[in-house]
Design an enzyme around this catalytic site. Sequence first.
Site, PDB file in Angstrom:
ATOM      1  N   ARG A  70      19.110   9.709  50.097  1.00  0.00           N
ATOM      2  CA  ARG A  70      19.428   9.668  48.657  1.00  0.00           C
ATOM      3  C   ARG A  70      20.932   9.545  48.539  1.00  0.00           C
ATOM      4  O   ARG A  70      21.668  10.404  49.002  1.00  0.00           O
ATOM      5  CB  ARG A  70      18.920  10.929  47.952  1.00  0.00           C
ATOM      6  CG  ARG A  70      19.448  11.065  46.536  1.00  0.00           C
ATOM      7  CD  ARG A  70      18.717  12.114  45.741  1.00  0.00           C
ATOM      8  NE  ARG A  70      17.392  11.667  45.376  1.00  0.00           N
ATOM      9  CZ  ARG A  70      16.665  12.204  44.393  1.00  0.00           C
ATOM     10  NH1 ARG A  70      17.142  13.210  43.681  1.00  0.00           N
ATOM     11  NH2 ARG A  70      15.466  11.748  44.114  1.00  0.00           N
ATOM     12  N   HIS A  89      14.847   3.506  42.611  1.00  0.00           N
ATOM     13  CA  HIS A  89      14.131   4.722  42.998  1.00  0.00           C
ATOM     14  C   HIS A  89      12.694   4.320  43.351  1.00  0.00           C
ATOM     15  O   HIS A  89      11.741   4.649  42.645  1.00  0.00           O
ATOM     16  CB  HIS A  89      14.157   5.724  41.834  1.00  0.00           C
ATOM     17  CG  HIS A  89      13.823   7.132  42.224  1.00  0.00           C
ATOM     18  ND1 HIS A  89      13.485   7.490  43.518  1.00  0.00           N
ATOM     19  CD2 HIS A  89      13.757   8.270  41.484  1.00  0.00           C
ATOM     20  CE1 HIS A  89      13.234   8.792  43.552  1.00  0.00           C
ATOM     21  NE2 HIS A  89      13.396   9.288  42.338  1.00  0.00           N
ATOM     22  N   GLN A 147       9.686   6.942  43.664  1.00  0.00           N
ATOM     23  CA  GLN A 147       9.242   7.429  42.362  1.00  0.00           C
ATOM     24  C   GLN A 147       8.190   6.487  41.783  1.00  0.00           C
ATOM     25  O   GLN A 147       7.137   6.911  41.292  1.00  0.00           O
ATOM     26  CB  GLN A 147      10.448   7.518  41.408  1.00  0.00           C
ATOM     27  CG  GLN A 147      10.087   7.912  39.989  1.00  0.00           C
ATOM     28  CD  GLN A 147       9.562   9.334  39.919  1.00  0.00           C
ATOM     29  OE1 GLN A 147      10.209  10.240  40.417  1.00  0.00           O
ATOM     30  NE2 GLN A 147       8.408   9.536  39.303  1.00  0.00           N
ATOM     31  N   ASP A 176      13.594   8.385  31.067  1.00  0.00           N
ATOM     32  CA  ASP A 176      14.390   9.092  32.076  1.00  0.00           C
ATOM     33  C   ASP A 176      15.680   9.541  31.379  1.00  0.00           C
ATOM     34  O   ASP A 176      15.959   9.117  30.249  1.00  0.00           O
ATOM     35  CB  ASP A 176      14.677   8.134  33.252  1.00  0.00           C
ATOM     36  CG  ASP A 176      15.459   8.784  34.390  1.00  0.00           C
ATOM     37  OD1 ASP A 176      15.488  10.030  34.469  1.00  0.00           O
ATOM     38  OD2 ASP A 176      16.042   8.045  35.208  1.00  0.00           O
ATOM     39  N   CYS A 192      10.089  10.741  35.075  1.00  0.00           N
ATOM     40  CA  CYS A 192      10.251  11.023  36.510  1.00  0.00           C
ATOM     41  C   CYS A 192      10.689  12.460  36.760  1.00  0.00           C
ATOM     42  O   CYS A 192      10.472  12.981  37.850  1.00  0.00           O
ATOM     43  CB  CYS A 192      11.245  10.048  37.118  1.00  0.00           C
ATOM     44  SG  CYS A 192      12.850  10.051  36.314  1.00  0.00           S
ATOM     45  N   ARG A 243       4.014  12.207  43.785  1.00  0.00           N
ATOM     46  CA  ARG A 243       5.117  11.925  44.724  1.00  0.00           C
ATOM     47  C   ARG A 243       4.667  12.266  46.145  1.00  0.00           C
ATOM     48  O   ARG A 243       4.951  11.555  47.092  1.00  0.00           O
ATOM     49  CB  ARG A 243       6.361  12.762  44.361  1.00  0.00           C
ATOM     50  CG  ARG A 243       6.968  12.483  42.997  1.00  0.00           C
ATOM     51  CD  ARG A 243       7.540  11.092  42.895  1.00  0.00           C
ATOM     52  NE  ARG A 243       8.501  10.798  43.935  1.00  0.00           N
ATOM     53  CZ  ARG A 243       9.800  11.127  43.903  1.00  0.00           C
ATOM     54  NH1 ARG A 243      10.288  11.728  42.845  1.00  0.00           N
ATOM     55  NH2 ARG A 243      10.613  10.819  44.899  1.00  0.00           N
TER      56      ARG A 243
END
Length: 304
Positions: free
Chosen positions: A102, A129, A132, A223, A263, A291
């Site tokens: 990340r 991402h 996700q 988001d 998310c 996830r």
Amino acid sequence: MGGLKGRDLLSLADLSIEEMQELLHLAAQMKAGKANPRCEKVLGLLFYKASTRTRVSFSVAMYQLGGQVLDLNISSIQVSRGEPIADTARVLDRYLDVLAIRTYLQQDLETFANYAKIPVINALSDLEHPCQVLADLLTVQEVFGTLKGITLTYVGDGNNVAHSLLLGCALVGMHVRIAAPPEYQPAAVVVNQARAIAGDRTEVLVTTDPLVAVKDSQVLYTDVWASMGQEDLAASRIPVFQPYQINETLLANADGQAIVLHCLPAHRGEEITDAVIEGAQSRVWDQAENRLHAQKALLASVLG
Ligand code: CP
Ligand code: NVA
């Protein structure tokens, strides 16, 4: 099944339509207990940004597969003192079997992937991402029994999550719409990639008008208005993004059966209201659970 043995996942555009379908099928099978692949391998987590879901779901996924996890704390490894990524990557490659990173720059992920022969997975960058969105698509498939022809509308900042949604939805035959303020539209390069994937099969719409975008949509998604690394800009963005809040009024303009995804982490009262995220149409907790299942399938696939 071919699988993704040895492959990197830096962007959802790295997957073919068939590979994406295979991955989602494997995730659903594993979630239902109908597939139980095992791999006694070691996953390294290298996170330059905070994480709850990604860190924990990757770790638990690896444990459930029979493997182990090494959480590489950035501040206690030599990259924090300037050791080049190219050198770090070549060394980690000799110890680990797979690496989830990340970070900020997509370029840094590419450097890791170029110098490490093991699979490198994008666990969020400023650009994308992908993990996700694997979970998001699994969630949509569970609710509607299909992905083809479903319309997902993302309302808010044209950020990393929006980019992966554009690519992921286009790959699986969903219609995707993004409603974002003029200065915060998704990157043209990603929109063009999504349009190239979609061809004339599905719609890829980018607009500034949330009311038009959500009409007849079966999935509303949002988001945060300021992503990690943009904390200084958060206050000044609030008035710009206010018309892009997912609230009961906006939700009433979508399809009557629409579900709401986020998310997480969410900022209640900003991009989504408390009533909507806690409401009957919200599927955010199933989405968060997925996830685990999606990344377990991804790990099993890249580790062969
Ligand atoms: N959605 C998501 O990636 O959450 P974390 O930042 O907690 O990992
Ligand atoms: N766009 C957000 C997603 C967090 C999971 C961020 O990058 O901070």
